[in-house]
Design a protein around this motif. Structure first.
Motif, PDB file in Angstrom:
ATOM      1  N   GLN A  95      -7.355  62.482   3.550  1.00  0.00           N
ATOM      2  CA  GLN A  95      -7.059  63.472   4.579  1.00  0.00           C
ATOM      3  C   GLN A  95      -6.439  62.818   5.813  1.00  0.00           C
ATOM      4  O   GLN A  95      -5.515  63.368   6.428  1.00  0.00           O
ATOM      5  CB  GLN A  95      -8.343  64.208   4.976  1.00  0.00           C
ATOM      6  N   LEU A  99      -2.389  63.477   7.527  1.00  0.00           N
ATOM      7  CA  LEU A  99      -2.214  64.164   8.809  1.00  0.00           C
ATOM      8  C   LEU A  99      -0.766  64.037   9.285  1.00  0.00           C
ATOM      9  O   LEU A  99      -0.229  62.941   9.378  1.00  0.00           O
ATOM     10  CB  LEU A  99      -3.165  63.561   9.860  1.00  0.00           C
ATOM     11  N   ASP A 100      -0.154  65.171   9.582  1.00  0.00           N
ATOM     12  CA  ASP A 100       1.242  65.157  10.025  1.00  0.00           C
ATOM     13  C   ASP A 100       1.420  65.709  11.431  1.00  0.00           C
ATOM     14  O   ASP A 100       2.548  65.854  11.905  1.00  0.00           O
ATOM     15  CB  ASP A 100       2.114  65.955   9.046  1.00  0.00           C
ATOM     16  N   ASP A 101       0.300  66.026  12.114  1.00  0.00           N
ATOM     17  CA  ASP A 101       0.404  66.555  13.465  1.00  0.00           C
ATOM     18  C   ASP A 101      -0.152  65.580  14.504  1.00  0.00           C
ATOM     19  O   ASP A 101      -0.562  65.970  15.597  1.00  0.00           O
ATOM     20  CB  ASP A 101      -0.313  67.901  13.568  1.00  0.00           C
ATOM     21  N   VAL A 102      -0.168  64.295  14.141  1.00  0.00           N
ATOM     22  CA  VAL A 102      -0.541  63.223  15.059  1.00  0.00           C
ATOM     23  C   VAL A 102       0.720  62.437  15.385  1.00  0.00           C
ATOM     24  O   VAL A 102       1.542  62.184  14.479  1.00  0.00           O
ATOM     25  CB  VAL A 102      -1.615  62.302  14.419  1.00  0.00           C
ATOM     26  N   LYS A 105       1.638  58.216  12.443  1.00  0.00           N
ATOM     27  CA  LYS A 105       0.938  58.373  11.170  1.00  0.00           C
ATOM     28  C   LYS A 105      -0.086  57.263  10.992  1.00  0.00           C
ATOM     29  O   LYS A 105       0.071  56.153  11.497  1.00  0.00           O
ATOM     30  CB  LYS A 105       1.940  58.368  10.001  1.00  0.00           C
ATOM     31  N   ARG A 178      -7.195  63.639  19.140  1.00  0.00           N
ATOM     32  CA  ARG A 178      -6.190  64.439  18.411  1.00  0.00           C
ATOM     33  C   ARG A 178      -6.469  64.420  16.915  1.00  0.00           C
ATOM     34  O   ARG A 178      -6.332  65.437  16.223  1.00  0.00           O
ATOM     35  CB  ARG A 178      -4.781  63.889  18.683  1.00  0.00           C
ATOM     36  N   ILE A 179      -6.850  63.275  16.399  1.00  0.00           N
ATOM     37  CA  ILE A 179      -7.194  63.174  14.975  1.00  0.00           C
ATOM     38  C   ILE A 179      -8.403  64.061  14.668  1.00  0.00           C
ATOM     39  O   ILE A 179      -8.441  64.756  13.641  1.00  0.00           O
ATOM     40  CB  ILE A 179      -7.478  61.708  14.595  1.00  0.00           C
ATOM     41  N   GLU A 181      -9.336  66.795  16.222  1.00  0.00           N
ATOM     42  CA  GLU A 181      -8.901  68.196  16.220  1.00  0.00           C
ATOM     43  C   GLU A 181      -8.207  68.555  14.910  1.00  0.00           C
ATOM     44  O   GLU A 181      -8.434  69.630  14.331  1.00  0.00           O
ATOM     45  CB  GLU A 181      -7.951  68.442  17.402  1.00  0.00           C
ATOM     46  N   SER A 182      -7.367  67.649  14.420  1.00  0.00           N
ATOM     47  CA  SER A 182      -6.638  67.916  13.180  1.00  0.00           C
ATOM     48  C   SER A 182      -7.581  68.030  11.990  1.00  0.00           C
ATOM     49  O   SER A 182      -7.421  68.897  11.126  1.00  0.00           O
ATOM     50  CB  SER A 182      -5.610  66.805  12.927  1.00  0.00           C
ATOM     51  N   ASP A 185      -9.423  71.304  12.082  1.00  0.00           N
ATOM     52  CA  ASP A 185      -8.584  72.403  11.607  1.00  0.00           C
ATOM     53  C   ASP A 185      -8.554  72.465  10.090  1.00  0.00           C
ATOM     54  O   ASP A 185      -8.251  73.525   9.510  1.00  0.00           O
ATOM     55  CB  ASP A 185      -7.154  72.248  12.146  1.00  0.00           C
ATOM     56  N   ARG A 186      -8.865  71.338   9.433  1.00  0.00           N
ATOM     57  CA  ARG A 186      -8.849  71.275   7.971  1.00  0.00           C
ATOM     58  C   ARG A 186     -10.229  71.492   7.366  1.00  0.00           C
ATOM     59  O   ARG A 186     -10.451  71.188   6.199  1.00  0.00           O
ATOM     60  CB  ARG A 186      -8.256  69.935   7.524  1.00  0.00           C
TER      61      ARG A 186
END
Length: 565
Positions: A95, A99-102, A105, A178-179, A181-182, A185-186
């Motif tokens: 997972q 993650l692509d919204d950080v 990568k 940020r990680i 939060e991502s 969301d998952r």
């Protein structure tokens, strides 16, 4: 003919089986749990000797599983859940990499906790509240405290990282938040603050840490080419990353290594040395006896390995010799020369003050040639001498138990019982207020001494929480009651060290103990800051100790008054 002889020898245990390669052959099957595989030889010997020599099992003595009692919880070894732990980590790592919204990568995910390298005494078991939002069948009770397993992540390269160490740490915190939060969301449950981010998934809690190589390069700005001036967290993560990789590889070669280390760590803690020697140091000392077993072969059983660990700990010349642990055969003559030079530098003060040398236990590895990582500050020479003395006594007892078996008061359990009379004062804790009371090996007995203070247990903390349907209305609200990485004993010890920094040493069992030993520091160590009048009345100090641990402390006992010089 061979098949007939085979069946005659093994009797009803013989059976014809087809193997994965298509071969059909006579065989014997010994079904057992994974954590009990070391007992298969015992079962085979019992069967053969009783069948062919008509010996009774009570007439046979095997030295194989007598020490397993100190690794079991509820009659089972928690290492049996290691497969679920590795699967949970693989899920998290996948997972994280997706993650692509950080902004950057994630390139590397590495577990650092000893549970992943098979050397944790009690690897965590799945917690019913640490699963994703999908419904899980809840038991009636669950542990209130959850141990979070440290995981190191690295981000892809970027030239925009700040060079200032404080700004670098703030940037890491921003990335971690940020990680978190991502991941939330998952569907994962995340507890986040500026200091740490914990992710609860697949039954476990993971503590995320970011390692950035620039943290190890910052010192170049100051013209320093070694690792010593790197930011402390990055330096520690570097050491732990290298150590974890090496120990993992060693365990893959020697199956007995993990159980030997677990017995050794349990012994260290049971004798209240947890404050003074790190688990990584224990792993390296155990690794040394596997890598340099001469004149023997590497240990193939846990009891043999543990005995050799005790003998090595007690007999190694720590004052005049470095312990060089070369796990991957990396060292050449130049490396060994560098290590010996570093060791001699650490012993320059010996002639002036032979009692004040550091590190007293010099452990050199390919990632740490100056023994800075695990033993720079502790154990001191006096503490190491005490550890060696305990190890010698335990080795002698274990040798007698192996040769002669149990007799009278000398039992296998004695190896993990520590005499509280060897301390100047003893603090007893309420067992029911420990974060993991089921890990207590032997409840502490009240020592002979003066009772200074008694305390009642607090109602603010309970190690188990009810999970019945009438109590659990919202799974999310119940999860909020979980205490991640909370240990009341650890916080109590921290507060005592802050309140009495030079008054006494504290000896405790970090794995599962309800007693804390206390020894008075010398007047030289106390210095002028210490109130001599207070030392004339040690009971007043011990009453303050009880007040600091109010609600956790069951009683405080004075055995020996401090010496005033």
């Amino acid at each position: 003919m061979r098949a007939i002889k085979f069946r005659k020898f093994w009797g009803e245990k013989a059976e014809l089986r087809r193997f994965k390669d298509g071969a059909i052959a006579e065989s014997t099957v010994w079904e057992t749990e994974t954590w009990e595989r070391h007992t298969i030889i015992k079962r085979i010997a019992d069967y053969v000797l009783s069948k062919h020599l008509l010996l009774r099992q009570e007439d046979l003595t095997h030295v194989v599983d007598q020490l397993d009692f100190c690794l079991l919880v509820g009659g089972q070894d928690p290492v049996s859940s290691s497969g679920a732990l590795l699967e949970a980590f693989d899920t998290l790592a996948k997972q994280l990499r997706l993650l692509d919204d950080v902004p950057l990568k994630i390139s590397t995910v590495q577990p650092l906790d000893s549970a992943f390298r098979h050397t944790s005494v009690f690897p965590p078991e799945p917690h019913p509240l640490a699963y994703e939002k999908s419904s899980q069948r809840l038991p009636n009770f669950a542990a209130t405290c959850v141990r979070s397993l440290e995981v190191m992540i690295q981000l892809e390269g970027s030239g925009n990282w700040p060079l200032d160490p404080v700004a670098m740490e703030k940037t890491k915190s921003a990335f971690l938040l940020r990680i978190g939060e991502s991941l939330e969301d998952r569907g994962m449950f995340v507890t986040a603050s500026e200091d740490e981010v914990n992710v609860l998934t697949s039954g476990y809690s993971f503590l995320l840490k970011i390692f950035h190589e620039r943290g190890l390069v910052v010192q170049k700005q100051a013209g320093d080419s070694n690792i010593q001036s790197a930011p402390s967290e990055d330096k520690e993560l570097f050491f732990r990353s290298q150590h974890s990789s090496m120990i993992n590889g060693l365990h893959g070669i020697y199956q007995a290594y993990g159980p030997v280390v677990r017995l050794a760590k349990r012994w260290i803690s049971a004798h209240l040395f947890s404050s003074f020697i790190s688990e990584e140091a224990v792993e390296l000392v155990a690794a040394y006896l596997f890598l340099r077993p001469f004149p023997f072969h590497a240990p193939s059983s846990r009891v043999t390995g543990f005995l050799r660990f005790l003998r090595l700990l007690s007999s190694f010349d720590w004052t005049f010799s470095p312990m060089i642990v070369d796990i991957n055969n990396d060292f050449n003559l130049k490396d060994e020369k560098e290590i010996n030079e570093n060791f001699m530098l650490s012993r320059r003060s010996y002639e002036q003050n032979p009692h004040d040398i550091e590190p007293a236990m010099f452990l050199a590895t390919s990632y740490d040639k100056s023994s800075e990582a695990w033993t720079k500050q502790s154990p001191s020479k006096s503490v190491l001498k005490r550890i060696a003395s305990y190890a010698k006594s335990s080795a002698e007892l274990l040798t007698n138990l192996i040769i002669h078996g149990q007799s009278g008061q000398y039992t296998w359990e004695c190896l993990y019982r520590t005499p509280l009379s060897n301390y100047d004062a003893v603090i007893l804790l309420h067992k029911e207020k420990l974060c993991r009371p089921h890990h207590v090996l032997f409840p502490a007995e009240i020592p002979n001494g003066k009772l200074v203070i008694q305390g009642k247990p607090s109602n603010d903390f309970h190690p188990y929480m009810p999970l019945s349907k009438s109590v659990v209305r919202s799974l999310h609200d119940t999860r909020d009651k979980l205490l991640v990485n909370f240990d009341p004993t650890a916080y109590f010890l921290r507060d005592l060290k802050c309140a009495f920094p030079v008054t006494f040493k504290l000896w405790h069992d970090s794995i599962g103990g309800d007693a804390i030993g206390l020894t008075w520091e010398s007047s030289k160590k106390r210095g002028r800051d210490e109130d001599d009048e207070a030392m004339l009345d040690p009971t007043s100090i011990l009453k303050e100790v009880g007040d600091v641990g109010k609600g956790l402390v069951r009683s405080v006992h004075l055995l020996k008054a401090p010496k005033l010089e």
